[in-house]
Design a protein around this motif. Sequence first.
Motif, PDB file in Angstrom:
ATOM      1  N   PHE A   1      -5.880   7.954  -6.476  1.00  0.00           N
ATOM      2  CA  PHE A   1      -4.821   8.928  -6.678  1.00  0.00           C
ATOM      3  C   PHE A   1      -4.652   9.175  -8.168  1.00  0.00           C
ATOM      4  CE2 PHE A   1      -0.344  10.149  -7.240  1.00  0.00           C
ATOM      5  CZ  PHE A   1      -0.302  11.246  -6.401  1.00  0.00           C
ATOM      6  N   ALA A   2      -4.504  10.411  -8.549  1.00  0.00           N
ATOM      7  CA  ALA A   2      -4.277  10.828  -9.942  1.00  0.00           C
ATOM      8  C   ALA A   2      -5.362  10.307 -10.881  1.00  0.00           C
ATOM      9  CB  ALA A   2      -2.890  10.390 -10.410  1.00  0.00           C
ATOM     10  N   GLY A   3      -6.584  10.289 -10.408  1.00  0.00           N
ATOM     11  CA  GLY A   3      -7.694   9.895 -11.248  1.00  0.00           C
ATOM     12  C   GLY A   3      -7.905   8.410 -11.403  1.00  0.00           C
ATOM     13  N   HIS A   4      -7.143   7.596 -10.678  1.00  0.00           N
ATOM     14  CA  HIS A   4      -7.266   6.150 -10.760  1.00  0.00           C
ATOM     15  C   HIS A   4      -7.497   5.578  -9.368  1.00  0.00           C
ATOM     16  CE1 HIS A   4      -5.885   5.969 -14.920  1.00  0.00           C
ATOM     17  NE2 HIS A   4      -4.992   6.884 -14.578  1.00  0.00           N
ATOM     18  N   ALA A   5      -8.263   4.516  -9.314  1.00  0.00           N
ATOM     19  CA  ALA A   5      -8.463   3.799  -8.059  1.00  0.00           C
ATOM     20  C   ALA A   5      -7.696   2.485  -8.134  1.00  0.00           C
ATOM     21  CB  ALA A   5      -9.936   3.533  -7.821  1.00  0.00           C
ATOM     22  N   THR A   6      -6.934   2.211  -7.096  1.00  0.00           N
ATOM     23  CA  THR A   6      -6.129   0.998  -7.030  1.00  0.00           C
ATOM     24  C   THR A   6      -6.522   0.233  -5.782  1.00  0.00           C
ATOM     25  OG1 THR A   6      -4.312   2.201  -8.071  1.00  0.00           O
ATOM     26  CG2 THR A   6      -3.782   0.107  -7.010  1.00  0.00           C
ATOM     27  N   VAL A   7      -6.893  -1.027  -5.955  1.00  0.00           N
ATOM     28  CA  VAL A   7      -7.281  -1.868  -4.832  1.00  0.00           C
ATOM     29  C   VAL A   7      -6.048  -2.625  -4.357  1.00  0.00           C
ATOM     30  CG1 VAL A   7      -8.780  -3.749  -4.081  1.00  0.00           C
ATOM     31  CG2 VAL A   7      -9.601  -2.094  -5.784  1.00  0.00           C
ATOM     32  N   LEU A   8      -5.783  -2.530  -3.061  1.00  0.00           N
ATOM     33  CA  LEU A   8      -4.571  -3.115  -2.494  1.00  0.00           C
ATOM     34  C   LEU A   8      -4.890  -3.904  -1.228  1.00  0.00           C
ATOM     35  CD1 LEU A   8      -2.490   0.165  -2.559  1.00  0.00           C
ATOM     36  CD2 LEU A   8      -2.081  -1.785  -4.042  1.00  0.00           C
ATOM     37  N   LYS A   9      -4.184  -5.009  -1.044  1.00  0.00           N
ATOM     38  CA  LYS A   9      -4.188  -5.647   0.263  1.00  0.00           C
ATOM     39  C   LYS A   9      -3.382  -4.754   1.197  1.00  0.00           C
ATOM     40  CE  LYS A   9      -4.456 -10.433  -1.215  1.00  0.00           C
ATOM     41  NZ  LYS A   9      -3.769 -11.728  -1.217  1.00  0.00           N
ATOM     42  N   VAL A  10      -3.550  -4.942   2.484  1.00  0.00           N
ATOM     43  CA  VAL A  10      -2.842  -4.106   3.445  1.00  0.00           C
ATOM     44  C   VAL A  10      -1.333  -4.250   3.275  1.00  0.00           C
ATOM     45  CG1 VAL A  10      -2.444  -3.688   5.906  1.00  0.00           C
ATOM     46  CG2 VAL A  10      -4.753  -4.150   5.084  1.00  0.00           C
ATOM     47  N   GLU A  11      -0.872  -5.476   3.034  1.00  0.00           N
ATOM     48  CA  GLU A  11       0.567  -5.704   2.862  1.00  0.00           C
ATOM     49  C   GLU A  11       1.094  -4.945   1.645  1.00  0.00           C
ATOM     50  OE1 GLU A  11      -1.633  -8.349   2.853  1.00  0.00           O
ATOM     51  OE2 GLU A  11      -1.462  -8.821   4.976  1.00  0.00           O
ATOM     52  N   ALA A  12       0.344  -4.942   0.563  1.00  0.00           N
ATOM     53  CA  ALA A  12       0.769  -4.218  -0.645  1.00  0.00           C
ATOM     54  C   ALA A  12       0.764  -2.711  -0.392  1.00  0.00           C
ATOM     55  CB  ALA A  12      -0.138  -4.568  -1.820  1.00  0.00           C
ATOM     56  N   PHE A  13      -0.208  -2.236   0.377  1.00  0.00           N
ATOM     57  CA  PHE A  13      -0.240  -0.816   0.733  1.00  0.00           C
ATOM     58  C   PHE A  13       1.017  -0.440   1.518  1.00  0.00           C
ATOM     59  CE2 PHE A  13      -1.183   2.435   3.899  1.00  0.00           C
ATOM     60  CZ  PHE A  13      -1.643   3.466   3.102  1.00  0.00           C
ATOM     61  N   LEU A  14       1.395  -1.282   2.476  1.00  0.00           N
ATOM     62  CA  LEU A  14       2.584  -0.991   3.287  1.00  0.00           C
ATOM     63  C   LEU A  14       3.857  -1.067   2.445  1.00  0.00           C
ATOM     64  CD1 LEU A  14       1.600  -2.878   6.557  1.00  0.00           C
ATOM     65  CD2 LEU A  14       1.477  -0.414   6.088  1.00  0.00           C
ATOM     66  N   ARG A  15       3.917  -2.029   1.494  1.00  0.00           N
ATOM     67  CA  ARG A  15       5.076  -2.103   0.593  1.00  0.00           C
ATOM     68  C   ARG A  15       5.159  -0.853  -0.271  1.00  0.00           C
ATOM     69  NH1 ARG A  15       3.900  -7.723   0.266  1.00  0.00           N
ATOM     70  NH2 ARG A  15       2.475  -7.376  -1.459  1.00  0.00           N
ATOM     71  N   LEU A  16       4.015  -0.397  -0.772  1.00  0.00           N
ATOM     72  CA  LEU A  16       3.989   0.817  -1.594  1.00  0.00           C
ATOM     73  C   LEU A  16       4.473   2.013  -0.791  1.00  0.00           C
ATOM     74  CD1 LEU A  16       3.228   2.284  -4.221  1.00  0.00           C
ATOM     75  CD2 LEU A  16       0.902   2.499  -3.321  1.00  0.00           C
ATOM     76  N   LYS A  17       4.049   2.091   0.460  1.00  0.00           N
ATOM     77  CA  LYS A  17       4.483   3.203   1.317  1.00  0.00           C
ATOM     78  C   LYS A  17       5.993   3.151   1.545  1.00  0.00           C
ATOM     79  CE  LYS A  17       3.865   5.390   5.796  1.00  0.00           C
ATOM     80  NZ  LYS A  17       5.273   5.693   5.863  1.00  0.00           N
ATOM     81  N   ARG A  18       6.523   1.934   1.790  1.00  0.00           N
ATOM     82  CA  ARG A  18       7.971   1.804   2.011  1.00  0.00           C
ATOM     83  C   ARG A  18       8.755   2.209   0.765  1.00  0.00           C
ATOM     84  NH1 ARG A  18       6.736  -2.790   5.251  1.00  0.00           N
ATOM     85  NH2 ARG A  18       6.779  -4.068   3.402  1.00  0.00           N
ATOM     86  N   VAL A  19       8.288   1.802  -0.401  1.00  0.00           N
ATOM     87  CA  VAL A  19       8.978   2.145  -1.654  1.00  0.00           C
ATOM     88  C   VAL A  19       8.946   3.655  -1.876  1.00  0.00           C
ATOM     89  CG1 VAL A  19       8.850   1.933  -4.169  1.00  0.00           C
ATOM     90  CG2 VAL A  19       8.641  -0.095  -2.743  1.00  0.00           C
ATOM     91  N   VAL A  20       7.803   4.259  -1.679  1.00  0.00           N
ATOM     92  CA  VAL A  20       7.695   5.716  -1.875  1.00  0.00           C
ATOM     93  C   VAL A  20       8.547   6.450  -0.844  1.00  0.00           C
ATOM     94  CG1 VAL A  20       6.091   7.672  -1.771  1.00  0.00           C
ATOM     95  CG2 VAL A  20       5.456   5.612  -3.010  1.00  0.00           C
ATOM     96  N   ASP A  21       8.563   5.952   0.392  1.00  0.00           N
ATOM     97  CA  ASP A  21       9.390   6.585   1.427  1.00  0.00           C
ATOM     98  C   ASP A  21      10.880   6.465   1.119  1.00  0.00           C
ATOM     99  OD1 ASP A  21       7.190   7.390   2.855  1.00  0.00           O
ATOM    100  OD2 ASP A  21       7.296   5.759   4.315  1.00  0.00           O
ATOM    101  N   SER A  22      11.274   5.416   0.416  1.00  0.00           N
ATOM    102  CA  SER A  22      12.703   5.201   0.161  1.00  0.00           C
ATOM    103  C   SER A  22      13.231   6.052  -0.997  1.00  0.00           C
ATOM    104  CB  SER A  22      12.964   3.719  -0.132  1.00  0.00           C
ATOM    105  OG  SER A  22      12.396   3.365  -1.379  1.00  0.00           O
ATOM    106  N   ILE A  23      12.371   6.697  -1.730  1.00  0.00           N
ATOM    107  CA  ILE A  23      12.812   7.527  -2.853  1.00  0.00           C
ATOM    108  C   ILE A  23      13.395   8.824  -2.313  1.00  0.00           C
ATOM    109  CG2 ILE A  23      12.054   8.798  -4.897  1.00  0.00           C
ATOM    110  CD1 ILE A  23       9.859   6.635  -5.219  1.00  0.00           C
ATOM    111  N   ASP A  24      14.590   9.141  -2.758  1.00  0.00           N
ATOM    112  CA  ASP A  24      15.288  10.347  -2.310  1.00  0.00           C
ATOM    113  C   ASP A  24      14.765  11.548  -3.109  1.00  0.00           C
ATOM    114  OD1 ASP A  24      16.967  12.284  -1.355  1.00  0.00           O
ATOM    115  OD2 ASP A  24      18.822  11.226  -1.893  1.00  0.00           O
ATOM    116  N   LEU A  25      13.812  12.230  -2.552  1.00  0.00           N
ATOM    117  CA  LEU A  25      13.181  13.356  -3.239  1.00  0.00           C
ATOM    118  C   LEU A  25      14.157  14.519  -3.404  1.00  0.00           C
ATOM    119  CD1 LEU A  25       9.663  13.304  -1.523  1.00  0.00           C
ATOM    120  CD2 LEU A  25      10.331  12.313  -3.710  1.00  0.00           C
ATOM    121  N   GLN A  26      15.026  14.702  -2.423  1.00  0.00           N
ATOM    122  CA  GLN A  26      16.010  15.787  -2.483  1.00  0.00           C
ATOM    123  C   GLN A  26      16.958  15.589  -3.663  1.00  0.00           C
ATOM    124  OE1 GLN A  26      15.969  18.301  -0.190  1.00  0.00           O
ATOM    125  NE2 GLN A  26      17.600  19.399  -1.228  1.00  0.00           N
TER     126      GLN A  26
END
Length: 117
Positions: A32-57
């Motif tokens: 993403f954005a020109g960088h590759a980030t290696v993640l364990k599955v748990e870290a991927f799910l944590r990243l998704k939860r954090v991004v989902d919790s951001i109030d974009l509105q």
Amino acid sequence: MKQTAIQTAEIYTSETGAVYQCDRSNRLILSFAGHATVLKVEAFLRLKRVVDSIDLQAMANSPARCSDYEIVSVCGCDRCFVLTLTELIALKELLASARFMMELNSMLHQCLNAELV
């Protein structure tokens, strides 16, 4: 010199990035954005939860300059993401789509294994 090729399987690709799975290391690779980030599955799910919790509105409606960017960092990820609103929207879509494809693949394996037994 010994060279090993990393075998990755594409999980999901969009215009802004991609998520790959490495079966050998049991890791996910977020491109993403020109960088590759290696993640364990748990870290991927944590990243998704954090991004989902951001109030974009609220971020979009706020006139404060500090709301133009969001810093995202999760445990198990060596990268700190500094993202604009449009990058957050793109990352949120990428992570959600990749997660959906992982669940769909898991459901297909369960159905196929159930029919074989």
